[in-house]
Design a protein around this motif. Structure first.
Motif, PDB file in Angstrom:
ATOM      1  N   ARG B 362     -25.663  54.733  -1.836  1.00  0.00           N
ATOM      2  CA  ARG B 362     -24.634  53.817  -1.323  1.00  0.00           C
ATOM      3  C   ARG B 362     -24.783  53.765   0.199  1.00  0.00           C
ATOM      4  O   ARG B 362     -24.898  54.811   0.849  1.00  0.00           O
ATOM      5  N   SER B 363     -24.799  52.581   0.764  1.00  0.00           N
ATOM      6  CA  SER B 363     -24.959  52.510   2.220  1.00  0.00           C
ATOM      7  C   SER B 363     -24.175  51.342   2.788  1.00  0.00           C
ATOM      8  O   SER B 363     -23.808  50.412   2.066  1.00  0.00           O
ATOM      9  N   ALA B 364     -23.936  51.419   4.092  1.00  0.00           N
ATOM     10  CA  ALA B 364     -23.337  50.304   4.825  1.00  0.00           C
ATOM     11  C   ALA B 364     -24.020  50.226   6.184  1.00  0.00           C
ATOM     12  O   ALA B 364     -24.078  51.225   6.912  1.00  0.00           O
ATOM     13  N   VAL B 366     -23.445  48.066   9.447  1.00  0.00           N
ATOM     14  CA  VAL B 366     -22.508  47.131  10.073  1.00  0.00           C
ATOM     15  C   VAL B 366     -23.011  46.839  11.484  1.00  0.00           C
ATOM     16  O   VAL B 366     -23.269  47.766  12.261  1.00  0.00           O
ATOM     17  N   ILE B 394     -26.401  50.738  -4.171  1.00  0.00           N
ATOM     18  CA  ILE B 394     -25.249  49.910  -3.780  1.00  0.00           C
ATOM     19  C   ILE B 394     -25.205  49.789  -2.250  1.00  0.00           C
ATOM     20  O   ILE B 394     -24.406  50.445  -1.583  1.00  0.00           O
ATOM     21  N   PRO B 395     -26.082  48.991  -1.686  1.00  0.00           N
ATOM     22  CA  PRO B 395     -26.078  48.826  -0.227  1.00  0.00           C
ATOM     23  C   PRO B 395     -25.251  47.616   0.213  1.00  0.00           C
ATOM     24  O   PRO B 395     -25.125  46.642  -0.532  1.00  0.00           O
ATOM     25  N   VAL B 396     -24.705  47.688   1.420  1.00  0.00           N
ATOM     26  CA  VAL B 396     -24.013  46.540   2.009  1.00  0.00           C
ATOM     27  C   VAL B 396     -24.528  46.365   3.437  1.00  0.00           C
ATOM     28  O   VAL B 396     -24.671  47.344   4.167  1.00  0.00           O
ATOM     29  N   MET B 397     -24.797  45.116   3.785  1.00  0.00           N
ATOM     30  CA  MET B 397     -25.125  44.793   5.176  1.00  0.00           C
ATOM     31  C   MET B 397     -24.075  43.813   5.677  1.00  0.00           C
ATOM     32  O   MET B 397     -23.852  42.774   5.051  1.00  0.00           O
ATOM     33  N   ASP B 398     -23.410  44.168   6.758  1.00  0.00           N
ATOM     34  CA  ASP B 398     -22.331  43.342   7.308  1.00  0.00           C
ATOM     35  C   ASP B 398     -22.722  43.000   8.745  1.00  0.00           C
ATOM     36  O   ASP B 398     -22.639  43.843   9.637  1.00  0.00           O
TER      37      ASP B 398
END
Lengths: 358, 470
Positions: B362-364, B366, B394-398
């Motif tokens: 899991r990553s973010a 930002v 479950i990665p997110v790039m914001d």
């Protein structure tokens, strides 16, 4: 329509503060206006040989769930002011063409369509949304054994328009469904495609393009669920964000136990044309099967300055170079449009948008 | 892709860590969490007034904060059954000879005194809720480096500095277990490295939880001033009990201008442990934080070190491996916030799931509007060793800045049959071929670990792969 609690929900949630677990409240489906949705100017062209149409949609199609989620699907189904069931047999020589034209007489199109592609059939289904107003569409596709379906969706609505677009797919053994989704207009765009690959050899391909400008809110949720052997999915998206546009893309490849030799690839390439845009990308791979190959990649940023310099050295001015590089990203989707005039219309619209942001 | 035979692997051999001594506590609070318990802990630890008030406020935040709505289930964790403070029957010592036999034997079996003699500049050892041993080499002390337990530091001339930094990076409002930590924290280390000082050999803290049904809530506060360098190693383990244990520690690292900190963790908690740990670094202009993380133990883990790149040109690197087996659900990864121009981050992770284990990444990433010319790359690879296990990415790039270069790639797959076939054709048995391939998969991470940990990790992997191939 009712407000959605979980519209475009991420299949596995993550940190709430990132705002990607579901579409924002500002993108919720609107309530039914006083007096209902009224008449709609949604029509289909004369059907090609091998295609049939009737107003009642069978339960087997109704149960397919789109990326928007069950609650949104139900709202669109139950409030539709245009509903049709299409069936295709054999190889269709021409596409089934559905036109949603939003205008003063019919500014709201709530469209529920289903397509049953019979075994061995080969069908292209084109949906074109134009004009100004509210478009909420649910498309359900049941592709039988070895059928090939190409669903082409082109949305060219005005910036003040609103758009919801759910696609639900079920692939039988050896069936392949391609979706080409081009969302170039509207101030609110919520789209979600979901494919259930529950039979051996099923394939789902998505080539999506978006262009968000002004204060647009774009929210996408594409899901491929592999439960059978030898299933394949290819989910590829390219987009441009300009002005103050905000976008969330959720792309999920879900390999479940039994999806032996499943293969799934997803990618996103986002060009950012303004310091005030916000891009969020959430590419998930969920896996409970050992023998799979899953891959995702994302590239987010501005145009490559080295490439711009190179193109300038070959005699292209900066705007031409920019246009060329956007076209290169969008071409895999646009080149799949079945009609030269439609390709030209889409390229012209992208050109207008790029001129606006020059 | 040809269909392959299934690989069966044996459970991991944890005998090195799974030994226990009778609980011989000098004092422990009742299980559960009440204002009276928090006040008792505060009194036992001779907190200054501000810390006592801080604890009670954090308890209030804890009571008002919901459990996370994402991540692995926490159903088996009942705070009413957790003992939040267990004081071992000794004061903190500066010589191993003065540590009581049972505790000393524990750390000797774990190899800590030997490691101190061989390759460390200083060691802290925590047993249950308190630090029982702390020592730092004289030459390091003479450079002005402070390495001590946090409680002692709270009553030293560093007290004001601690007050200015303690739980400022990870406020109790961050999440429920940060609030819990703020209320009942005990033990941990304080490290201060003055400007320009390079601590050439690592410091290490080792955390051992011996008491069944207990929680460990150590706080590690590291301040590295301008141009300084520190490598800090953290290790943790516990014997296995049939009741849930809880680890909700907190690490706060302040990396000064042009300073560099490497923080290496080898987590080997037993499989009854809920490891809900929070780690965060604030990096000033030109500074670098490097995280090296190996997660092998625990029943359930939530572990995502966060780096806040606040100064121009600040950098972050994260290298991690997670190995989940039967009964384990390890949810690990990293978070980074680019909040200044020309910041860069590089995240590389590998995860392996086998024998019904769950290993999630899991990553973010930002990027704020101020982070012009930021660069970030994320690469995660997962290896599934059977179809009873699970591995989610479950990665997110914001991204809120257009002048950035952000890349992400992830892969999931299985052991290549072609590679196994090739190695067998060169004379290896199938088991050795598979072990070699898994070892190669983990190699980029192993080479970032301190040598003794890299060797241990390779041994663990080899043990894993010695199962029946059929």
């Amino acid at each position: 329509m009712t407000t959605m609690e979980q519209l475009n929900a991420l299949p596995v949630p993550t940190w709430n503060h990132l705002g990607v677990n579901a579409a924002p409240a500002s993108a919720a489906l609107p309530p039914v206006p006083d007096g209902g949705w009224g008449e709609t100017n949604t029509k289909y062209d004369p059907l090609p040989a091998g295609a049939a149409c009737r107003p009642t949609i069978p339960r087997a199609c109704v149960n397919l769930v789109s990326g928007l989620g069950e609650q949104a699907d139900r709202a669109i189904r139950t409030q539709a002011n245009f509903a049709r069931f299409f069936a295709a047999e054999g190889k269709l020589e021409a596409p089934i063409l559905l036109r949603e034209t939003l205008d003063a007489r019919g500014p709201n199109a709530v469209t529920h369509t289903a397509l049953h592609a019979k075994a061995g059939s080969d069908v292209t289904f084109v949906q074109l949304a134009q004009g100004a107003g509210t478009s909420a569409a649910l498309t359900q596709i049941a592709a039988e054994r070895d059928a090939h379906v190409k669903l082409v969706q082109v949305q060219l609505l005005t910036p003040a328009s609103r758009r919801w677009n759910g696609v639900a797919i079920r692939c039988a053994t050896g069936a392949r469904v391609e979706v080409v989704r081009i969302e170039l207009g509207a101030g609110i765009v919520v789209a979600g495609a979901r494919a259930a690959l529950a039979s051996r050899g099923g394939e789902f391909d998505l080539d999506a393009v978006y262009y968000g400008g002004g204060d647009a809110v774009l929210d996408f949720n594409d899901v491929s669920v592999h439960t059978a052997r030898d299933t394949t999915s290819e989910l590829h998206t390219a987009g441009v964000l300009a002005d103050r546009a905000q976008k969330v893309l959720r792309g999920t490849i879900d390999f479940r136990r039994g999806a032996v030799r499943g293969v799934g690839h997803e990618s996103e390439d986002v060009l950012l044309f303004s310091p005030a845009v916000r891009n969020r990308t959430t590419p998930l791979i969920l896996c409970t099967e050992e023998q799979v190959e899953g891959q995702h990649a994302a590239t987010i940023g501005r145009l490559d300055e080295g490439m711009l310099y190179y193109l300038a050295s070959r005699g292209l001015d900066p705007e031409e170079a920019k246009r060329l590089m956007v076209d290169a990203r969008f071409a895999p989707a646009i080149d799949k449009l079945p009609d030269d005039a439609l390709q030209a219309a889409v390229r012209a619209e992208i050109g207008r948008r790029l001129d606006h942001h020059a | 892709m040809a269909e392959v035979k299934k690989t069966q692997v044996e459970p991991i051999d944890r005998s090195m860590y799974d030994f226990r001594y009778e609980v011989n506590a000098a004092f422990q609070v009742d299980s559960g969490l009440t204002p009276e318990i928090v006040e008792t802990i505060s009194e036992e630890k001779h907190d200054p007034d501000w810390m006592r008030a801080f604890r009670l406020k954090a308890l209030d935040v804890y009571n008002r904060t919901a459990l996370p709505s994402w991540g692995p289930p926490l159903d088996g964790l009942n705070m009413a059954n957790i003992v939040t403070y267990v004081r071992p029957n000794t004061e903190m010592q500066a010589k191993w000879a003065d540590v009581p036999d049972d505790i000393k034997n524990t750390f000797e079996r774990l190899g800590i005194p030997q490691a101190e003699r061989a390759s460390l500049a200083g060691v802290g050892a925590q047993y249950d809720s308190e630090v029982v041993y702390h020592n730092v080499r004289k030459e390091v002390q003479e450079q002005g480096v402070v390495y001590t337990d946090l409680e002692s530091a709270l009553h030293s001339d560093h007290a004001e500095r601690i007050r200015e930094h303690f739980m400022h990076l990870v406020p109790p409002s961050d999440h429920k277990f940060a609030a819990l930590h703020g209320a009942v924290w005990s033990g941990g280390s304080y490290v201060y490295v003055p400007a320009g000082v390079s601590v050439e050999i690592p410091l290490q803290s080792y955390f051992r939880l011996n008491a069944p049904g207990a929680g460990q809530f150590e706080h590690t506060l590291i301040i590295v001033e301008e141009g300084a360098y520190l490598h800090f190693i953290e290790g943790c383990s516990a014997p296995k009990y049939n009741v849930a244990n809880l680890h909700a520690g907190c690490v706060e690292i302040y990396v000064g201008k042009n300073a560099r900190v490497r923080y290496s963790t080898i987590e080997n908690w037993s499989k009854n442990m809920y490891n809900l740990n929070t780690k965060r670094a604030l990096v000033a202009e030109g500074g670098t934080i490097e995280w090296v993380s190996g997660s092998f133990g625990s029943h359930t883990s939530y572990l995502y070190p966060m780096s806040v790149l606040r100064g121009a040109g600040a950098r972050m690197e994260f290298t991690g491996i997670t190995f989940a087996g039967a009964g384990q659900e390890l949810d690990t990864g990293a978070q980074v916030i680019h909040a200044a121009p020309r910041t860069s981050s590089h995240i590389v992770t590998k995860s392996i799931a086998r024998d019904g284990g769950v290993s999630n990444f899991r990553s973010a990433v930002v990027v704020t509007k101020d982070a012009k010319d930021a660069k970030s790359s994320v690469s995660c690879e997962s290896l599934m060793l059977d179809d009873r296990s699970r591995s989610d990415t479950i990665p997110v790039m914001d991204i809120a800045c257009d002048q950035v270069d952000v890349g992400h790639e992830a892969k999931i797959g299985r052991i290549s049959e072609e590679a196994v076939f090739y190695l067998m054709s060169r004379g290896l048995s199938e088991a050795d071929a598979r072990a070699l391939i898994v070892g190669g998969f983990a190699e980029p991470i192993a080479k970032e670990l301190p040598l003794e940990y890299a060797v241990e990790m390779n041994n663990l992997i080899h043990l894993e792969m010695q199962g029946t191939i059929g």
